[in-house]
Write an enzyme that holds these catalytic residues in place. Sequence first.
Site, mmCIF file in Angstrom:
data_model
loop_
_atom_site.group_PDB
_atom_site.id
_atom_site.type_symbol
_atom_site.label_atom_id
_atom_site.label_comp_id
_atom_site.label_asym_id
_atom_site.label_seq_id
_atom_site.Cartn_x
_atom_site.Cartn_y
_atom_site.Cartn_z
ATOM 1 N N LYS A 48 13.139 3.507 30.463
ATOM 2 C CA LYS A 48 13.560 2.133 30.808
ATOM 3 C C LYS A 48 12.443 1.390 31.534
ATOM 4 O O LYS A 48 12.620 0.867 32.632
ATOM 5 C CB LYS A 48 14.858 2.148 31.596
ATOM 6 C CG LYS A 48 15.996 2.782 30.773
ATOM 7 C CD LYS A 48 17.345 2.660 31.405
ATOM 8 C CE LYS A 48 18.439 3.193 30.513
ATOM 9 N NZ LYS A 48 18.425 4.655 30.279
HETATM 10 O O1 LIG Z 1 19.266 4.001 27.433
HETATM 11 C C1 LIG Z 1 20.105 4.899 27.515
HETATM 12 O O2 LIG Z 1 19.889 5.995 27.017
HETATM 13 C C2 LIG Z 1 21.414 4.606 28.110
HETATM 14 C C3 LIG Z 1 21.918 3.348 27.880
HETATM 15 C C4 LIG Z 1 23.208 3.031 28.328
HETATM 16 O O3 LIG Z 1 23.704 1.923 28.131
HETATM 17 N N1 LIG Z 1 23.912 3.987 28.972
HETATM 18 C C5 LIG Z 1 23.425 5.245 29.213
HETATM 19 O O4 LIG Z 1 24.163 6.073 29.795
HETATM 20 N N2 LIG Z 1 22.147 5.557 28.816
HETATM 21 C C6 LIG Z 1 21.570 6.889 29.105
HETATM 22 O O5 LIG Z 1 22.340 7.884 28.463
HETATM 23 C C7 LIG Z 1 22.419 9.052 29.276
HETATM 24 C C8 LIG Z 1 23.858 9.299 29.682
HETATM 25 O O6 LIG Z 1 23.952 10.549 30.216
HETATM 26 P P1 LIG Z 1 25.329 11.201 30.801
HETATM 27 O O7 LIG Z 1 26.312 10.099 30.957
HETATM 28 O O8 LIG Z 1 24.923 11.789 32.084
HETATM 29 O O9 LIG Z 1 25.729 12.213 29.819
HETATM 30 C C9 LIG Z 1 21.500 8.819 30.471
HETATM 31 O O10 LIG Z 1 20.204 9.282 30.145
HETATM 32 C C10 LIG Z 1 21.520 7.299 30.580
HETATM 33 O O11 LIG Z 1 20.360 6.810 31.226
#
Ligand SMILES: O=C(O)c1cc(=O)[nH]c(=O)n1[C@@H]1O[C@H](COP(=O)(O)O)[C@@H](O)[C@H]1O
Length: 247
Positions: free
Chosen positions: A91
């Site tokens: 990000k």
């Molecule tokens: O860009 C991302 O990957 C991302 C976008 C978004 O809108 N929401 C989101 O949760 N993520 C990423 O997706 C992953 C979610 O992981 P968990 O929710 O911990 O399983 C993390 O690496 C977040 O940074």
Amino acid sequence: MSFFEKLTQRAHDVNSLLCVGLDPHKAELEEDSAEAAFKFCQRLIEETKDLVAAYKPNAAFFEAYGVEGWAALQRTLAAIPEEIPIVLDAKRGDIGSTSEAYASSAFQTLKCDSVTVSPYLGGDGLQPFLKDPSRGVWVLCKTSNPGSQDIQALQLPSGEPLYVHVAKVCCLQWAKEHSNAGLVVGATDVEAMRVIREAVPEPCHGGPSACESNSPASQHCHSSRKNRPTIILEHHTGLSKQEPCNP
Ligand SMILES: O=C(O)c1cc(=O)[nH]c(=O)n1[C@@H]1O[C@H](COP(=O)(O)O)[C@@H](O)[C@H]1O
């Protein structure tokens, strides 16, 4: 081959739309160390590498361990088979000169195929990422967290939410030259996905645009256009808690 060509090829080859997140949360590690973070990811890669369209390592969990964490990230990236595209989830996004350094880190030093970025410093802040047609750039559009309503969903004088403007300006202007951007849209907000697809009917990239979510089903989905693949992202938390399969 560009990132989106590689992704399309891989999705076709394994008949899979799954992108596995590599997020070594401390709570899930055998011990609180960079080595354990690497082992966690290594195991996940071993268990899933025949099934995935892409991997998405989240840099934050490695950076938290300092220099050893950075080395663990590099070892994790090296453990990913060459033919599987990588989305570095970092990000990034800053003024142009700083973004140059971020882009150099993601693409030259870490040799990742694509990276997630924030659009809020504007087009000049993203050009250092977008200028290389071989790399993919995933622009945060409408994220999955509740706070995405605070700023991303603000209504503009035109009546459209800010995230729709982001989708349009990113696809129709900033990434127009190489069509090498995707949009991150949370699958927690189906309406946002619909509105964005309506606002940007043509693909702004050579492959899928992205969606993420924190849905209980642990699934992230990436929207597609026309004959491009739709990528389904699986949370690491959904997969990493599964027991290893016995042969
Ligand atoms: O860009 C991302 O990957 C991302 C976008 C978004 O809108 N929401 C989101 O949760 N993520 C990423 O997706 C992953 C979610 O992981 P968990 O929710 O911990 O399983 C993390 O690496 C977040 O940074």
